[in-house]
Every structure is written in C-alpha cells, then in structure tokens.
Scaffold this motif. Structure first.
Motif, PDB file in Angstrom:
ATOM      1  N   ALA A 242      54.796  -5.540  40.743  1.00 26.24           N
ATOM      2  CA  ALA A 242      53.661  -4.632  40.947  1.00 26.24           C
ATOM      3  C   ALA A 242      52.361  -5.259  40.455  1.00 26.24           C
ATOM      4  O   ALA A 242      51.330  -5.202  41.140  1.00 26.24           O
ATOM      5  CB  ALA A 242      53.919  -3.314  40.228  1.00 26.24           C
ATOM      6  N   ILE A 243      52.422  -5.877  39.260  1.00 26.45           N
ATOM      7  CA  ILE A 243      51.232  -6.539  38.727  1.00 26.45           C
ATOM      8  C   ILE A 243      50.823  -7.703  39.639  1.00 26.45           C
ATOM      9  O   ILE A 243      49.641  -7.969  39.851  1.00 26.45           O
ATOM     10  CB  ILE A 243      51.490  -7.065  37.294  1.00 26.45           C
ATOM     11  CG1 ILE A 243      51.716  -5.898  36.336  1.00 26.45           C
ATOM     12  CG2 ILE A 243      50.337  -7.935  36.815  1.00 26.45           C
ATOM     13  CD1 ILE A 243      50.533  -4.999  36.144  1.00 26.45           C
ATOM     14  N   GLY A 244      51.820  -8.375  40.222  1.00 29.61           N
ATOM     15  CA  GLY A 244      51.540  -9.481  41.140  1.00 29.61           C
ATOM     16  C   GLY A 244      50.766  -9.033  42.372  1.00 29.61           C
ATOM     17  O   GLY A 244      49.892  -9.754  42.867  1.00 29.61           O
ATOM     18  N   VAL A 245      51.078  -7.830  42.869  1.00 32.71           N
ATOM     19  CA  VAL A 245      50.353  -7.292  44.024  1.00 32.71           C
ATOM     20  C   VAL A 245      48.875  -7.103  43.676  1.00 32.71           C
ATOM     21  O   VAL A 245      47.977  -7.501  44.440  1.00 32.71           O
ATOM     22  CB  VAL A 245      50.966  -5.949  44.475  1.00 32.71           C
ATOM     23  CG1 VAL A 245      50.066  -5.280  45.520  1.00 32.71           C
ATOM     24  CG2 VAL A 245      52.359  -6.168  45.051  1.00 32.71           C
ATOM     25  N   ASP A 328      42.466  -1.114  34.377  1.00 34.20           N
ATOM     26  CA  ASP A 328      42.821   0.306  34.479  1.00 34.20           C
ATOM     27  C   ASP A 328      44.021   0.506  35.401  1.00 34.20           C
ATOM     28  O   ASP A 328      44.922   1.304  35.110  1.00 34.20           O
ATOM     29  CB  ASP A 328      41.625   1.108  35.019  1.00 34.20           C
ATOM     30  CG  ASP A 328      40.427   1.053  34.080  1.00 34.20           C
ATOM     31  OD1 ASP A 328      40.638   0.961  32.861  1.00 34.20           O
ATOM     32  OD2 ASP A 328      39.293   1.107  34.580  1.00 34.20           O
ATOM     33  N   ILE A 329      44.032  -0.228  36.511  1.00 34.53           N
ATOM     34  CA  ILE A 329      45.139  -0.123  37.468  1.00 34.53           C
ATOM     35  C   ILE A 329      46.433  -0.632  36.835  1.00 34.53           C
ATOM     36  O   ILE A 329      47.501  -0.004  36.958  1.00 34.53           O
ATOM     37  CB  ILE A 329      44.819  -0.922  38.747  1.00 34.53           C
ATOM     38  CG1 ILE A 329      43.587  -0.340  39.436  1.00 34.53           C
ATOM     39  CG2 ILE A 329      46.011  -0.931  39.699  1.00 34.53           C
ATOM     40  CD1 ILE A 329      43.041  -1.207  40.552  1.00 34.53           C
ATOM     41  N   GLU A 330      46.356  -1.735  36.135  1.00 35.48           N
ATOM     42  CA  GLU A 330      47.558  -2.319  35.528  1.00 35.48           C
ATOM     43  C   GLU A 330      48.142  -1.406  34.447  1.00 35.48           C
ATOM     44  O   GLU A 330      49.368  -1.294  34.319  1.00 35.48           O
ATOM     45  CB  GLU A 330      47.226  -3.698  34.952  1.00 35.48           C
ATOM     46  CG  GLU A 330      46.940  -4.721  36.046  1.00 35.48           C
ATOM     47  CD  GLU A 330      46.383  -6.034  35.512  1.00 35.48           C
ATOM     48  OE1 GLU A 330      46.424  -7.027  36.256  1.00 35.48           O
ATOM     49  OE2 GLU A 330      45.912  -6.056  34.353  1.00 35.48           O
ATOM     50  N   VAL A 331      47.287  -0.729  33.714  1.00 36.71           N
ATOM     51  CA  VAL A 331      47.771   0.210  32.696  1.00 36.71           C
ATOM     52  C   VAL A 331      48.532   1.368  33.354  1.00 36.71           C
ATOM     53  O   VAL A 331      49.603   1.780  32.879  1.00 36.71           O
ATOM     54  CB  VAL A 331      46.589   0.751  31.857  1.00 36.71           C
ATOM     55  CG1 VAL A 331      47.033   1.938  30.998  1.00 36.71           C
ATOM     56  CG2 VAL A 331      46.031  -0.348  30.967  1.00 36.71           C
ATOM     57  N   VAL A 332      47.992   1.882  34.452  1.00 37.23           N
ATOM     58  CA  VAL A 332      48.663   2.972  35.168  1.00 37.23           C
ATOM     59  C   VAL A 332      50.027   2.509  35.693  1.00 37.23           C
ATOM     60  O   VAL A 332      51.022   3.240  35.602  1.00 37.23           O
ATOM     61  CB  VAL A 332      47.775   3.478  36.322  1.00 37.23           C
ATOM     62  CG1 VAL A 332      48.553   4.409  37.240  1.00 37.23           C
ATOM     63  CG2 VAL A 332      46.553   4.192  35.770  1.00 37.23           C
ATOM     64  N   LEU A 333      50.091   1.301  36.236  1.00 37.58           N
ATOM     65  CA  LEU A 333      51.369   0.772  36.726  1.00 37.58           C
ATOM     66  C   LEU A 333      52.374   0.633  35.600  1.00 37.58           C
ATOM     67  O   LEU A 333      53.565   0.945  35.763  1.00 37.58           O
ATOM     68  CB  LEU A 333      51.143  -0.580  37.419  1.00 37.58           C
ATOM     69  CG  LEU A 333      50.393  -0.545  38.753  1.00 37.58           C
ATOM     70  CD1 LEU A 333      50.131  -1.961  39.261  1.00 37.58           C
ATOM     71  CD2 LEU A 333      51.182   0.251  39.799  1.00 37.58           C
TER      72      LEU A 333
END
Length: 343
Positions: A242-245, A328-333
């Motif tokens: 997910a982080i890779g995306v 922010d996106i990575e924290v949510v993931l």
C-alpha cells in the motif's frame, strides 16, 4: 489546415437544435412571436448547458437575422470603465436590426462598482437595447440587479440528451460508434454538453473507435488499476504494498491530493454497487474486469470498504491545507492495515 473542433462545428444555430431546456425555449419563442421581449435577462445554470448558445439564438430571433449581438466576456472586462463603455454603446441606435443586443458572459465577475454603474441603465434602459447576461454563479450578483432582470434557470443536460447528441454528431461525421464508450463520455460530462463534445473530440484523436476501454485510456480520468491495487493491498493487510502505491504516485509527480479525491469517488462507487445501485449511478466504467472484482468481494471486503471510505472521507478534508499530504495518507493506511493485524 486545422480541423474545426466538434463543439464549434455542431454548436446549435436554431431553437430545434438546442438540447432540452424546453420550457425556457417556449417562453422565449413566445416573447419573440408576441413582441413582448424584455429589456434585461439573466440566464443561470451549470457550465455547458446552453446559456450563451440560447442567448445568441434568442438575439438572432429578436432581430430576425439582422445584425450580430455584441458579446462581452465579463471575466476579463468587468471594471467600471468597461461597463461605462457598454452603457455608452447601448445608447446609440443599431445599424442593423431593431435592437442592439448585448450578451454578457460570466456576468458574476463584474465588480461592485461596475454593477453600480450598470444599475441605472437596467432601471431605465434605452428603447433599442436588450441585455442578456449569463452566469454559472448567480448568488454573486447583487439583489438590486436580480430584481431588475427576467431570470431563467437552465438545467444540466440529461445523460440521454447528451448520448443522443453525441450519437447524432458521430453519425453526421460518418463515424458510428459502440454505445458503451459514448455513454461513459456522457456520464463523465455530468450534464455539460460542451464538455461531453470536447471529450469525445479528444477521444477521436486517440482512436477512431470509441470502445469503453479506449475512452478510459484516452481520458485517464482515474487510474482504476492503481485504485484496485491499493484496495487489494489494504484487504490483504499488505502495508508495504500500500505504501508502495502512494510512493509511486508521489514519485510520478501526480497531485497526491487529487488522488485522494479520486479514490474517495472510487470507494463511493464501490459502496453504491454493494447496496444494489444501478450502474447508471456509478461513475466507474462498466468493464468486465471491474465487475468481476466487485462480484468477488465477500462480507469482509464489503465491510472493509465502508471502513476505508470513512477514513478517506476524513482524510480528504484533513489534507486540504496540509503541507505534507503524503505523510497524512501513509498514516491513514497504517491505521487501516495495522488495525486488522492486531485483531
């Protein structure tokens, strides 16, 4: 020699070729026929619904085809000086036709001083002047002006109306097309005829055959493959994937905030499908691979998409003014995936 854009080539030139807006057309035609035309009009509505085109056809009908209306783009000509020049022009008699007709586009952009200068003319208009103002944002127009014009609210064009018009244009160009590609263009246009024709024109430059897949590849509105991959990584609790995306999107130079908005629309489409909405309510193209993915989802995936949707809805609001939206996106993931790992 450059090719004429389809939106220009097929712009309506008479009442019958205006798509929908039937009540407005009937009233305006009756005013022309009964010689009860007013001195000031306001055409309101979303972009691409035919306001300016209707104004031109109305002006032509009033003057019985003699003379051309004077058009002013208020987005760039909105000062008090511009309005005073217009007022001075309105005081002179027309050289052709019975009336000097002014079409003022994007009139909500006129300055407060400009409206104040215009007010007296609207109260006591010259006998041979008619003003037709068009706007997508009527709430920005002063109440003193609104009370002195005859207002018409234009509606978005229906999907069927857009599909029928696009099909007519393609037939006129001797380019019959599959229905699914044309229907998807109409869906993306969201009621705007001009946008629909422009998108179709762009797609025809990509391929002469407008299959749904060709339209999706040409317009590139949303990278659905990326959306599905990210969702699968979340389902599989694969944080690294997910982080890779997100890393790939960021490194490609794409707008990460725009991606979040698009992902929100994608998740909304999924939830609509799960609650039994007809595909016409869903923006996602009806490709077989997408339908297969949706139909393969079980109870866990359906429940999880609702959780993701709630998290992304909050994220979309939070990152509006964020200076580092990627974090922010990575924290949510991490929260979405780590919660499943610890359960």
């Amino acid at each position: 020699m450059s090719k004429v854009a389809l939106a220009i080539k097929y712009r309506p030139t008479d009442w019958d070729s205006i798509i929908e807006q039937d009540e407005i057309k009937t009233i305006l035609k009756n005013q022309v026929d009964t010689n009860t035309v007013k001195s000031a009009y306001l055409f309101c509505g979303p972009a691409g619904d035919g306001k300016t085109t209707t104004a031109r056809i109305f002006a032509n009908a009033i003057n019985k085809g003699e003379g051309l209306p004077i058009e002013l783009d208020a987005a760039s000509n909105n000062s008090v000086e511009d309005i005073r020049n217009l007022i001075d022009e309105a005081k002179t008699k027309p050289l052709e036709g019975d009336y000097k007709i002014f079409i003022i586009d994007e009139c909500h952009m006129i300055t407060t001083q400009g409206w104040n200068a215009f007010l007296k003319t609207l109260e006591e208009p010259p006998a041979t002047a008619i003003f037709i103002m068009c706007t997508t944002d009527p709430q920005k127009i002063p109440a003193t002006i609104l009370s002195r014009v005859q207002r018409y609210n234009f509606s978005k064009i229906s999907m069927k109306g857009i599909v029928d018009r696009l099909t007519h244009i393609l037939a006129s160009e001797n380019m019959p097309q599959p229905e699914d590609g044309v229907a998807y263009i109409a869906k993306l246009a969201e009621g705007g005829m001009r946008d629909a024709i422009s998108m179709m024109d762009k797609c025809l430059s990509f391929s002469d055959y407008l299959t749904l897949e060709n339209v999706v590849n040409c317009l590139g509105t949303i990278d659905y493959g990326t959306m599905f991959n990210l969702t699968n990584f979340i389902f599989d609790t694969n944080l690294k994937g997910a982080i890779g995306v997100i890393e790939d999107i960021y490194n490609s130079g794409k707008d990460i905030k725009l991606f979040v908005k698009q992902y929100l629309v994608f998740l909304l489409d999924i939830r609509k499908y799960f609650i039994g909405c007809d595909w016409s309510y869903i923006q996602m193209p009806s490709l077989d691979d997408y339908k297969s993915w949706l139909n393969s989802c079980g109870d866990y995936e359906k429940s999880k998409t609702l959780e993701i949707l709630k998290a992304v809805t909050t994220l979309n609001s939070d990152i509006k003014y964020s200076s580092y939206p990627k974090a922010d996106i990575e924290v949510v993931l991490m929260r979405l995936i780590d919660n499943d790992r610890t359960e």
